[in-house]
Each structure stands twice: as C-alpha cells, then as structure tokens.
Design an enzyme around this catalytic site. Structure first.
Site, mmCIF file in Angstrom:
data_model
loop_
_atom_site.group_PDB
_atom_site.id
_atom_site.type_symbol
_atom_site.label_atom_id
_atom_site.label_comp_id
_atom_site.label_asym_id
_atom_site.label_seq_id
_atom_site.Cartn_x
_atom_site.Cartn_y
_atom_site.Cartn_z
ATOM 1 N N ASP A 30 0.869 -1.174 0.000
ATOM 2 C CA ASP A 30 0.000 0.000 0.000
ATOM 3 C C ASP A 30 0.908 1.226 0.000
ATOM 4 O OD1 ASP A 30 -3.195 0.392 1.128
ATOM 5 O OD2 ASP A 30 -1.874 2.151 1.145
ATOM 6 N N PHE A 153 -17.680 -9.141 -4.808
ATOM 7 C CA PHE A 153 -19.051 -8.923 -4.340
ATOM 8 C C PHE A 153 -19.114 -9.077 -2.821
ATOM 9 C CE2 PHE A 153 -19.165 -10.589 -8.690
ATOM 10 C CZ PHE A 153 -19.801 -9.533 -9.332
ATOM 11 N N LYS A 223 -20.387 -5.621 -12.170
ATOM 12 C CA LYS A 223 -20.210 -5.074 -10.821
ATOM 13 C C LYS A 223 -21.107 -3.853 -10.593
ATOM 14 C CE LYS A 223 -18.886 -4.040 -6.879
ATOM 15 N NZ LYS A 223 -17.940 -4.323 -5.867
ATOM 16 N N GLY A 276 -26.223 3.388 2.540
ATOM 17 C CA GLY A 276 -25.030 4.222 2.656
ATOM 18 C C GLY A 276 -23.811 3.371 2.367
ATOM 19 N N CYS A 279 -19.922 1.919 -1.227
ATOM 20 C CA CYS A 279 -20.091 1.136 -2.455
ATOM 21 C C CYS A 279 -21.364 1.525 -3.197
ATOM 22 C CB CYS A 279 -20.094 -0.345 -2.116
ATOM 23 S SG CYS A 279 -18.567 -0.859 -1.318
ATOM 24 N N LYS A 339 -24.070 0.375 8.387
ATOM 25 C CA LYS A 339 -24.868 -0.841 8.617
ATOM 26 C C LYS A 339 -24.213 -1.586 9.769
ATOM 27 C CE LYS A 339 -22.509 -4.014 5.518
ATOM 28 N NZ LYS A 339 -22.641 -5.000 4.471
#
Ligand code: UGA
Length: 461
Positions: A30, A153, A223, A276, A279, A339
């Site tokens: 990263d 997914f 997607k 929200g 994604c 969530k």
C-alpha cells in the site's frame, strides 16, 4: 501462485488474506506506509469480523507478507491484483488516478510476464485503458501483460464468509490461458472441499459457486449493475414504505410477500433510512455518469439516488413533528455505522442525520458498538458513550439509526425509565411496534401502522 495485492483497504486486505488462506503466496502493499507498518505490527486498520483469525494464521505461516515497497511486490509476482480506491471525483465519476499510478508502476517495474487483475470497482472500459497504460509505460525486456477483470461482491461485515462462499466468481478475460490461470487460482473455492476458516459446525455445506467467464467490459458492467440493482430494490421498498404510511398498509408485510416471488427475492427490500457506505451510493453515481457519457439516460438510477437522499429528510420530518422545537432538545442516537457489523461510517445516513440535528441546535449523544472512534474524527465535540442506557438518560427522543443486534436485545423497559420522554424513532424498522407500544413508548418507524390502529399514518402522535 505468487500474488501481489496492491492496496490494503477493505477489498485488498480481505482478498489478500483469503487468497493466502486458500494456499497462495501473497505479498500485500500500500502506498500508505503507516498502514503497512501497522499491519506488520499485527494491527488491523478496519473492523471486519473474522479477518483477524484469517490474518493471524496466514501471517504466522508466512503465506501473507506486507511491504511498503510496491515495486518489490510487483517484481516477485506472477499475478497482480489492483485493489486501490476509486473514490468519486467532484463530478461523481470514479477517480481512476490511483489505478493509473499503479499501472505505470507495474509497467516500469515488471521484468517478466504478468497477469494484471482489476479488482477495484471501475467503470466499463477501464480494462482497455489499463492495457494501453501498461503497454505504453512498459520499459523492460521480458515484461508482458495480460489484463483481466475480477470484480468482488464482498459485503462489509461478512466479507470473509462471502469470499469463501461466493454465489458467483466473475472473470472478464481475453484468452483461454488467463481463464485457466484464474480457474486454478480459485480452484480451492470452486471445488467446494475447501474448509472455510470461519466455518461453524452447523454451517450447511457450501454450494459450488458459478464461475462466470465474460469479456472484460461485461465483467466491469456486472459489478456496477449488481450494486445499482441492490440500491434500486432498497429505494423501491422505501417508496412502498411512504405509500404504506399514506394508505395504512404495513411495508414489512408487503415486502415480505412480494419477496416470496423467486423472480423478485426477499433480500434488499428492507425499508428505512436508505443505503449508505462507500459502495452502493458511489457506484450508482458513477454508473449514472458512465451511462450519461455513453449517451444513455439511466433515469431509473437517478430516481433511485433521489429517493435514497430523501430518506434523511423523511426521518428529520418525523423527528421535528414529534419534538416541535429541536433547539436544546436532547437526542440519543443508537448506531452510526452505515450498517451493522462494521465500523465504516463513509456516506452513512447516520452521519448526515447527526449533522442536521446539530445544525438545528439539538444536543446529541451517540453510541455505536464499533464506529465511535471513526465518528469522533467527524464530530469531535459530540458526546459519545459506549453505554446505550447512558445515551438514553434524560433524552427527549432516541433515534435508532443502525440495526445492530445488540440494540434489539437492550432492556427497553430500563431505556424507557432513563428517558425524559419515551419517544423512539426507529429508522431501520428493527423493533416491533406493538411491543414498544406495550412498553409505554411513543414509537415511530417507516411504513408501519401505529399499533393503536387509530391512524393510518404512523407519523401521527
Ligand atoms: C455492497 C454489496 O452488497 C456487495 O455485494 C459489494 O461487493 C460491495 O457493496 C462493494 O461494492 O464492495 P456493502 O457496501 O458492504 O456491500 O453493503 P450492503 O450490505 O450492500 O448494504 C448497503 C446499504 O444498504 C447499507 O447502508 C444497508 O443498511 C442498506 N440496506 C441494505 C437497506 O437499507 N435495506 C436493505 O434491505 C439492505
């Protein structure tokens, strides 16, 4: 296989760890050196159930290593997964600059043939651009590239299970060799005899996922099309909730029966505060822009987005109607994450709700099992407590904004005794209206009738 995973966000960390668990040799990198240092020290920068278990094993057994030297990770790999962020730009289109940077780095550093896989969510035709960039910037003899799309997914909160038990694995490829290589990569999962590390003794045997082979452009579209359809279903349920409020129906009953039709399906029809996260909202926005640019008016998705944005307005209307004046009213907030089972607050409806309550002069006290630390960075002055009963103490209203299981199991009798006014506004339709009413609460939710049955609209008091 020797894999490099570029980008250690949700997608990269989960995919890298799980691919290592599936038997591959993975180096993850990263450009945020502090993130890599934290990971090397055994600290996981996100909350994702079961990720710690998987990471622990694969790091201990040397199957997953972290490095901030991206060039080294690329040089040692046969397959490179691009898992960098594609945040929305000011226009709402996906900002692909991180993909562009990574493409240049891969091209510059590679000295052998490599398969480059886009796993980040990208607009259709990014694969074409990626191929071009790799070709243009390649500067070492021996380097050659094949490109594939392999969208993920994974849902936050269940990403590890989703990785090991997918309903489909989609690959967009241009040749048989790449297809075979990816089939081999996913063989442990495809053959179904792989024992998922989060497997419980009572788990049903995993079904064999569909292995869907498409063109690169189709895989990219799949997607966006999947996430957009999920958003569309949620907005549809939310409009049904509004209609139920006007006409006296119960949205839970309606969506349950509608969803029993297998052509429709019952998931993602839960009405409430809307979707929200990083994604659905951003993918829908990017898909609309992509369609616009291609000369197709995706009005259906524009409406999906509009309905979703209105959910916060609808909730605040209910709050205002119930409390009349908001200034100096004490409001308890249960749930901040977008969530349950995640600490992610990006584009969380609760964040917008809190912002608007504060703007109206309300005094807000909030709790969330995992997201308080992240929320502190957005609202440093807000009063937080890990104890929901303390959040309820002296409150004029309690708003349930994220349906964490912990909240369902609260001692609601005690909550009522703590509150100045026993008013619950359940923006996730989590609790049972009749039970809350029986406990002595004024209880409001979305699209469910007042249990007293006196009024068609549950917004009336
Ligand atoms: C979503 C997709 O579900 C994943 O398949 C996809 O891989 C992922 O985006 C991604 O693109 O990376 P996620 O963002 O983790 O996953 O969240 P979801 O579980 O889809 O929930 C999104 C939002 O919809 C949440 O705010 C949730 O509260 C809301 N929601 C969900 C509803 O309001 N009603 C429902 O019935 C379901």
């Amino acid at each position: 296989m020797k894999l490099a995973v570029i980008g250690c966000g949700y997608v990269g960390l989960v995919s890298g760890s799980c691919l290592a668990e599936a038997g591959h040799d993975v180096v993850a990198t990263d450009n945020d050196a502090s993130r890599i240092a934290a990971l090397q020290a055994g600290k996981i920068p996100i909350y994702e159930p079961n990720l710690d278990k998987v990471l622990d094993t694969v790091v201990r057994e040397g199957r997953l290593r972290f490095t901030s030297d991206c060039a080294q990770a690329v040089r040692g790999a046969d397959v490179v997964f691009i898992c960098v962020g594609t945040p929305p730009s000011e226009t709402g289109e996906a900002d692909l600059s991180a993909i562009d940077n990574v493409a240049r780095l891969i091209a510059k550093e590679s000295r052998s043939p490599k398969l480059i896989i886009e796993k980040s969510t990208v607009p259709a035709q990014t694969g074409e651009q990626l191929k071009r960039a790799l070709h243009v910037y390649a500067n070492n003899a021996g380097a050659s590239f094949r490109v594939a799309s392999n969208p993920e997914f994974l849902r936050e909160g269940t990403a590890v299970e989703d990785f090991f038990h997918p309903d489909r694995i989609v690959i967009g490829v241009e040749d048989k060799e790449t297809e075979q290589q990816l089939r081999e990569l996913y063989r442990p999962i495809l053959e179904g005899h792989f024992r998922c590390p989060v497997h419980q003794p009572n788990c049903p045997p995993a079904a064999t996922p569909d292995f869907v082979v498409t063109t690169i452009a189709s895989a990219e579209l799949i997607k966006h099309a999947s996430n957009s359809f999920l958003g569309l279903k949620i907005s549809y349920a939310n409009v049904l909730a509004d209609l139920c409020e006007r006409l006296g129906g119960n949205v839970d009953e309606v969506t349950r029966a509608v969803g029993l039709d297998p052509r429709i399906g019952g998931q993602f029809l839960k009405a409430g505060l809307g979707f929200g996260g990083f994604c659905l909202p951003k993918d829908i926005q990017a898909f609309i822009k992509l369609a616009d640019r291609a000369g197709v008016d995706f009005g259906l998705l524009k409406e999906t987005e509009r309905v979703n944005k209105q959910r916060v307005d609808q909730l605040l209307e209910k709050v205002k109607k119930a409390l009349w004046v908001m200034k100096n009213k004490q409001i308890g907030v249960l749930g901040i994450a977008f969530k349950p089972n995640t600490d992610d607050i990006r584009l969380a409806p609760a964040i917008e709700v809190i912002r608007r309550l504060l703007a109206e002069g309300a005094v807000v006290r909030a709790t969330d099992p995992e997201a308080m630390e992240r929320a502190r960075a957005v609202f440093p002055g807000l009063c937080y407590s890990a104890d929901p009963y303390e959040v309820a103490r002296g409150a004029d209203a309690l708003l349930l904004l994220t349906e964490w299981e912990q909240f369902r199991r609260l001692d609601w009798k005690r909550i009522r005794s703590e509150m100045a006014r026993a008013l619950i506004i359940d923006a996730r339709n989590m609790l049972r209206p009749a039970e809350m009413k029986a406990l002595g609460f004024e209880y409001l939710s979305f699209g469910r009738p007042d249990p007293a049955g006196a009024a068609a609209s549950n917004t009336s008091n």
